[in-house]
Motif scaffolding. Structure first.
Motif, mmCIF file in Angstrom:
data_model
loop_
_atom_site.group_PDB
_atom_site.id
_atom_site.type_symbol
_atom_site.label_atom_id
_atom_site.label_comp_id
_atom_site.label_asym_id
_atom_site.label_seq_id
_atom_site.Cartn_x
_atom_site.Cartn_y
_atom_site.Cartn_z
ATOM 1 N N LEU A 9 47.425 45.980 40.093
ATOM 2 C CA LEU A 9 48.389 45.353 41.016
ATOM 3 C C LEU A 9 49.011 46.418 41.915
ATOM 4 C CD1 LEU A 9 50.459 43.222 42.044
ATOM 5 C CD2 LEU A 9 51.810 43.695 40.003
ATOM 6 N N VAL A 10 48.909 46.192 43.238
ATOM 7 C CA VAL A 10 49.611 47.024 44.218
ATOM 8 C C VAL A 10 50.737 46.163 44.774
ATOM 9 C CG1 VAL A 10 49.411 48.357 46.347
ATOM 10 C CG2 VAL A 10 47.443 48.186 44.792
ATOM 11 N N THR A 11 51.978 46.644 44.701
ATOM 12 C CA THR A 11 53.100 45.784 45.094
ATOM 13 C C THR A 11 53.317 45.817 46.604
ATOM 14 O OG1 THR A 11 54.855 47.448 44.955
ATOM 15 C CG2 THR A 11 54.230 46.318 42.902
ATOM 16 N N TYR A 40 53.501 50.943 42.712
ATOM 17 C CA TYR A 40 54.644 50.547 43.549
ATOM 18 C C TYR A 40 54.385 51.086 44.954
ATOM 19 C CZ TYR A 40 59.274 50.764 45.661
ATOM 20 O OH TYR A 40 60.315 50.649 46.531
ATOM 21 N N ARG A 41 54.279 50.172 45.915
ATOM 22 C CA ARG A 41 53.953 50.574 47.285
ATOM 23 C C ARG A 41 54.998 50.003 48.227
ATOM 24 N NH1 ARG A 41 50.729 48.385 51.512
ATOM 25 N NH2 ARG A 41 49.658 49.995 52.750
ATOM 26 N N ASP A 42 55.768 50.884 48.827
ATOM 27 C CA ASP A 42 56.766 50.463 49.804
ATOM 28 C C ASP A 42 56.879 51.577 50.820
ATOM 29 O OD1 ASP A 42 59.049 49.786 51.280
ATOM 30 O OD2 ASP A 42 59.859 48.635 49.586
ATOM 31 N N VAL A 109 43.140 58.386 44.635
ATOM 32 C CA VAL A 109 42.927 58.678 46.057
ATOM 33 C C VAL A 109 42.140 57.536 46.687
ATOM 34 C CG1 VAL A 109 41.867 60.294 47.692
ATOM 35 C CG2 VAL A 109 42.946 61.167 45.615
ATOM 36 N N THR A 110 42.509 57.197 47.934
ATOM 37 C CA THR A 110 41.801 56.167 48.675
ATOM 38 C C THR A 110 40.545 56.760 49.306
ATOM 39 O OG1 THR A 110 43.853 55.030 49.208
ATOM 40 C CG2 THR A 110 41.986 54.621 50.672
ATOM 41 N N ALA A 111 39.443 56.020 49.260
ATOM 42 C CA ALA A 111 38.212 56.487 49.906
ATOM 43 C C ALA A 111 37.536 55.316 50.609
ATOM 44 C CB ALA A 111 37.264 57.082 48.872
ATOM 45 N N VAL A 130 38.603 52.245 46.416
ATOM 46 C CA VAL A 130 37.547 52.190 47.425
ATOM 47 C C VAL A 130 37.716 50.940 48.292
ATOM 48 C CG1 VAL A 130 35.055 52.062 47.761
ATOM 49 C CG2 VAL A 130 35.978 53.421 45.876
ATOM 50 N N GLY A 131 37.690 51.123 49.584
ATOM 51 C CA GLY A 131 37.850 49.965 50.476
ATOM 52 C C GLY A 131 37.832 50.415 51.924
ATOM 53 N N THR A 132 38.087 49.538 52.799
ATOM 54 C CA THR A 132 38.572 48.184 52.622
ATOM 55 C C THR A 132 37.383 47.236 52.429
ATOM 56 O OG1 THR A 132 40.360 48.778 54.124
ATOM 57 C CG2 THR A 132 40.014 46.419 53.753
ATOM 58 N N ALA A 135 38.481 42.224 55.328
ATOM 59 C CA ALA A 135 39.657 42.256 56.213
ATOM 60 C C ALA A 135 40.839 41.614 55.498
ATOM 61 C CB ALA A 135 39.351 41.503 57.494
ATOM 62 N N THR A 136 42.014 42.171 55.717
ATOM 63 C CA THR A 136 43.198 41.668 55.020
ATOM 64 C C THR A 136 44.406 41.677 55.936
ATOM 65 O OG1 THR A 136 44.725 42.104 53.197
ATOM 66 C CG2 THR A 136 43.534 44.008 54.061
ATOM 67 N N GLN A 137 45.236 40.686 55.767
ATOM 68 C CA GLN A 137 46.495 40.614 56.530
ATOM 69 C C GLN A 137 47.530 41.572 55.961
ATOM 70 O OE1 GLN A 137 47.188 38.712 59.288
ATOM 71 N NE2 GLN A 137 44.976 38.407 59.212
ATOM 72 N N CYS A 170 38.136 48.601 43.691
ATOM 73 C CA CYS A 170 37.987 48.302 45.113
ATOM 74 C C CYS A 170 39.232 47.562 45.576
ATOM 75 C CB CYS A 170 36.731 47.475 45.373
ATOM 76 S SG CYS A 170 36.813 45.809 44.718
ATOM 77 N N ILE A 171 39.480 47.611 46.888
ATOM 78 C CA ILE A 171 40.691 46.990 47.424
ATOM 79 C C ILE A 171 40.425 46.410 48.815
ATOM 80 C CG2 ILE A 171 41.559 49.194 48.403
ATOM 81 C CD1 ILE A 171 44.435 48.060 47.486
ATOM 82 N N GLY A 172 41.168 45.341 49.106
ATOM 83 C CA GLY A 172 41.103 44.727 50.426
ATOM 84 C C GLY A 172 40.540 43.318 50.379
ATOM 85 N N GLY A 173 41.413 42.325 50.472
ATOM 86 C CA GLY A 173 40.967 40.939 50.557
ATOM 87 C C GLY A 173 40.335 40.397 49.287
ATOM 88 N N VAL A 174 40.611 41.023 48.159
ATOM 89 C CA VAL A 174 40.003 40.564 46.896
ATOM 90 C C VAL A 174 40.960 39.587 46.212
ATOM 91 C CG1 VAL A 174 39.066 41.272 44.655
ATOM 92 C CG2 VAL A 174 38.772 42.752 46.661
ATOM 93 N N ALA A 197 41.668 46.065 42.775
ATOM 94 C CA ALA A 197 43.074 46.260 43.140
ATOM 95 C C ALA A 197 43.457 45.196 44.161
ATOM 96 C CB ALA A 197 43.272 47.654 43.722
ATOM 97 N N VAL A 198 44.559 44.533 43.906
ATOM 98 C CA VAL A 198 44.959 43.430 44.788
ATOM 99 C C VAL A 198 46.448 43.501 45.089
ATOM 100 C CG1 VAL A 198 43.172 41.906 43.853
ATOM 101 C CG2 VAL A 198 45.485 41.803 42.921
ATOM 102 N N VAL A 199 46.802 43.026 46.274
ATOM 103 C CA VAL A 199 48.209 42.859 46.626
ATOM 104 C C VAL A 199 48.531 41.363 46.631
ATOM 105 C CG1 VAL A 199 50.031 43.279 48.313
ATOM 106 C CG2 VAL A 199 48.182 44.963 48.034
#
Ligand code: 3NM
Length: 509
Positions: A9-11, A40-42, A109-111, A130-132, A135-137, A170-174, A197-199
């Motif tokens: 979970l990415v907040t 925690y992401r802000d 680390v993001t790649a 790993v991503g994106t 596409a994600t809002q 992986c992350i982005g639109g999942v 990983a999802v927001v």
């Protein structure tokens, strides 16, 4: 702290995603559903506000025994003493973060490309995001949309460069609808994702606990072929101290799933065998005083060697002798997995009312909710993975609870099907992939077993228990061979779902 990257979970505290809800409550609900790690992401909060919010989340994640990372703001992570950070690509930033955090903290680390992924691994990243993927809002400045195939190329490059053991998400639109496809399409025999990983799929979900459970089910289902493949690739030793009835079929099942069986009941051999990198099955089906002494000596040898032990307390509730034997075994060492039918697992859990079990069959008719609570409680008490077998198998590591709805009734009409499942679990749990996640390993064994039995029962030559046994062995073998060759068509039959256990949700860590 062992890290479970499965549901990550990415907040996000922006009103467009969090709405008017309380972030800590959303995080807590998603942890109840099986989220294994939180970031925690802000990007905009003041330092003081970020410290306050992160501290509040840390109090929640600590109760569940899962790590909390902070996005980018290394100084916040240092101040609150959480488990690490997640940062971007800047190499200088990585070295500085490592200096500030010390050698043991997690630095993710993001790649978004093969080059970035390799560079991050060479710098010493603990894991990669790993991503994106899509596409994600949620994030407006994403660099490139790489899709599941882009993820797969990165994973393949990591494996080829010797970084196959670096965990990846992986992350982005999942979300729960596409996670299974993303995990399948991005995996290769050389390396698979460890999680998603999802927001918004969690933070904006109407019911974050339910959303996390749906994601967890997909992740664990996707991990089944990884575990099966890992056994096939490494041929782990399955040392069985098992009962007189099942010696032969247990050895055949071990061979069919790709393990190397040894049926050795003389414990003087255990110290040597424990050094061979395998696992021990202690199956007390035909226990004798001498047998019990041998189990205890072998248990100690495997515990001393740090190798996994699977306990199958066959008939544990049937007689005073067996109740006492299981008590002795439980108090004399550590187990990676304890498996049994409902009566046996009730006896393992103990309590005031001993369970009257008729022979080795289960006499307990528990509801799914009761079985879920039972395995979770056994897992917590004995700090292991617990599996209760039945028409629905239920598995827990004390935090996550999962049901597997595979299996044919013919399994119940042959002797030793439960015992040989213990043998299959031992092979899975000591494979490299399974050792990293014993819950996933146990789920994989239950799925492979169940699906093989369903496929065997469908065969035209199978007319009953007698013809079922060889067909079942053939299907176990066939699944192993197909999986190693990259053919996962059998997996459409796999039924894996995370289960809600109401009340007392928080795991003791
Ligand atoms: N990082 P959602 S995409 C935080 O590509 C983040 O590195 C990304 O949000 C990257 O799960 C992203 O709601 C946002 O699509 C993901």
């Amino acid at each position: 702290m062992a890290v479970d990257y499965g549901v990550y979970l990415v907040t996000d505290s922006t009103p467009a995603i969090l709405g008017s809800r309380d972030l800590a409550a959303v995080v807590e609900a998603s942890l109840r559903g099986g989220t294994g790690i939180v970031q925690y992401r802000d990007k905009t909060a003041s330092h003081d506000d970020a410290v306050r919010a992160a501290r509040e989340l840390l109090a929640v994640t600590r109760r569940f025994g899962v790590p909390l990372l902070v996005n980018d703001r290394v100084e916040v992570a240092v101040e609150i003493g959480c488990e690490g950070v997640h940062i971007g690509q800047d190499d200088m930033e990585f070295q500085k973060a490592r200096q500030m955090l010390g050698p043991d903290k997690i630095i993710g680390v993001t790649a978004s490309s093969t080059e970035e992924a390799l560079r991050a691994c060479e710098a010493g990243a603990t894991y990669l995001g790993v991503g994106t993927v899509y596409a994600t809002q949620t994030k407006k400045d994403t660099k490139s949309i790489i899709g599941p195939h882009g993820v797969r190329d990165i994973l393949a490059a990591l494996a080829a460069a010797g970084h196959g053991s670096v965990p990846t998400v992986c992350i982005g639109g999942v979300n729960a609808s596409n996670a299974g496809d993303v995990l399948a399409a991005s995996s290769s025999p050389a390396k698979s994702l460890d999680g998603v990983a999802v927001v918004s799929a969690l933070v904006a979900a109407p019911d974050p606990a339910d959303a996390a459970r749906r994601l967890l089910g997909q992740v664990l289902r996707a991990r089944v072929p990884d575990v099966v493949r890992s056994v096939a690739a490494t041929t782990p030793l399955s040392h069985n101290m098992t009962n007189l009835v099942v010696q032969n079929i247990a050895a055949n099942v071990a061979l069919a799933v790709g393990a190397s069986p040894i049926m050795a009941n003389y414990a003087e051999e255990a110290a040597d065998l424990a050094r061979l990198g395998g696992a021990l099955v202690v199956n007390m089906g035909t226990v004798t005083p001498d047998g019990l002494k041998n189990y205890l000596q072998a248990l100690k040898a495997y515990n001393d060697a740090g190798r996994p032990v699977v306990l199958d307390p066959v008939g544990a509730g049937a007689t005073a002798v067996r109740r006492s034997a299981v008590e002795t075994l439980l108090s004399s060492g550590r187990y990676a997995v304890i498996k049994g039918n409902a009566s046996e697992m009730l006896t393992v859990l103990g309590g005031s009312a001993p369970v009257a079990q008729r022979g080795v069959d289960s006499t307990s008719q528990l509801t799914l909710a009761q079985r879920a609570r039972l395995v979770r409680d056994v897992a917590r008490r004995h700090r292991c993975v617990a599996l209760v077998t039945g028409a629905t198998d239920v598995v827990s590591d004390g935090r996550r609870v999962v049901r597997v709805d595979n299996g044919h009734e013919l399994l119940g009409m042959i002797t030793g099907s439960g015992c040989t499942l213990g043998t299959a679990v031992s092979a899975m749990v000591c494979s490299p992939v399974g050792a990293a996640d014993p819950l996933a390993a146990t789920v994989a064994a239950a799925v492979m077993f169940g699906v093989a039995s369903e496929m065997a029962a469908e065969r035209s030559e199978v007319r009953g228990p007698g013809t079922f046994v060889p067909a079942f062995l053939d299907e176990l073998y066939g699944i192993r061979k197909a999986t190693a060759a990259g053919d996962l068509r059998w997996l459409v039959l796999a039924k894996v779902q995370a289960v809600d256990v109401p009340g007392d949700e928080v795991a003791s860590s």
